[in-house]
Design a protein around this motif. Sequence first.
Motif, short mmCIF file in Angstrom:
data_model
loop_
_atom_site.label_atom_id
_atom_site.label_comp_id
_atom_site.label_asym_id
_atom_site.label_seq_id
_atom_site.Cartn_x
_atom_site.Cartn_y
_atom_site.Cartn_z
N MET A 1 0.83 -1.20 0.00
CA MET A 1 0.00 0.00 0.00
C MET A 1 0.87 1.26 0.00
N ILE A 2 0.50 2.19 -0.83
CA ILE A 2 1.26 3.44 -0.93
C ILE A 2 0.91 4.34 0.24
N GLU A 3 1.94 4.89 0.85
CA GLU A 3 1.74 5.82 1.97
C GLU A 3 1.73 7.25 1.42
N TYR A 4 0.59 7.89 1.52
CA TYR A 4 0.48 9.28 1.11
C TYR A 4 0.65 10.17 2.34
N LYS A 5 1.15 11.37 2.13
CA LYS A 5 1.35 12.31 3.23
C LYS A 5 0.41 13.50 3.08
N ASN A 6 0.23 14.18 4.18
CA ASN A 6 -0.46 15.46 4.19
C ASN A 6 0.58 16.53 4.49
N TRP A 7 0.45 17.66 3.83
CA TRP A 7 1.38 18.77 4.02
C TRP A 7 0.58 19.98 4.46
N VAL A 8 0.96 20.57 5.57
CA VAL A 8 0.22 21.71 6.11
C VAL A 8 1.01 23.00 5.88
N TYR A 16 -2.51 20.18 2.10
CA TYR A 16 -2.45 19.48 0.81
C TYR A 16 -2.38 17.99 1.10
N ASN A 17 -3.31 17.25 0.56
CA ASN A 17 -3.38 15.79 0.73
C ASN A 17 -2.89 15.15 -0.56
N GLU A 18 -1.77 14.42 -0.50
CA GLU A 18 -1.20 13.81 -1.70
C GLU A 18 -2.17 12.84 -2.37
N GLU A 19 -2.93 12.12 -1.58
CA GLU A 19 -3.85 11.12 -2.13
C GLU A 19 -4.95 11.79 -2.96
N GLU A 20 -5.44 12.94 -2.49
CA GLU A 20 -6.52 13.65 -3.19
C GLU A 20 -6.01 14.56 -4.30
N GLY A 21 -4.79 15.06 -4.16
CA GLY A 21 -4.26 16.02 -5.12
C GLY A 21 -5.04 17.33 -5.05
N ARG A 32 2.69 13.53 -5.48
CA ARG A 32 3.52 13.80 -4.32
C ARG A 32 3.80 15.30 -4.22
N PHE A 33 3.92 15.77 -3.00
CA PHE A 33 4.21 17.20 -2.79
C PHE A 33 5.51 17.59 -3.50
N ALA A 34 6.50 16.70 -3.45
CA ALA A 34 7.79 16.97 -4.10
C ALA A 34 7.65 17.13 -5.62
N ASP A 35 6.59 16.56 -6.20
CA ASP A 35 6.40 16.62 -7.64
C ASP A 35 5.57 17.82 -8.10
N GLU A 51 7.07 26.91 2.88
CA GLU A 51 6.30 27.17 4.10
C GLU A 51 5.40 26.00 4.48
N PHE A 52 5.60 24.84 3.86
CA PHE A 52 4.80 23.65 4.15
C PHE A 52 5.62 22.62 4.90
N ALA A 53 4.97 21.85 5.75
CA ALA A 53 5.63 20.78 6.49
C ALA A 53 4.74 19.54 6.45
N ALA A 54 5.37 18.36 6.37
CA ALA A 54 4.62 17.11 6.38
C ALA A 54 4.05 16.87 7.77
#
Length: 57
Positions: A1-8, A16-21, A32-35, A51-54
């Motif tokens: 399973m892919i682990e998605y992150k949230n970035w605040v 920002y939710n990586e899974e939802e885009g 991904r936030f990096a992309d 200014e975002f952090a995971a």
Amino acid sequence: MIEYKNWVCLICGWIYNEEEGLPEEGIAAGTRFADIPEDWRCPLCDVGKAEFAAVEF
């Protein structure tokens, strides 16, 4: 399973939710936030990616 992150956004708290885009801004679900382009700005307060952090919930 892919682990998605949230970035605040540390300025306004927008998440920002990586899974939802962000399809309304052309960022597909699963992006991904990096992309996200480096010139992307927070849709709520207009600060840059630096200014975002995971976060984990």
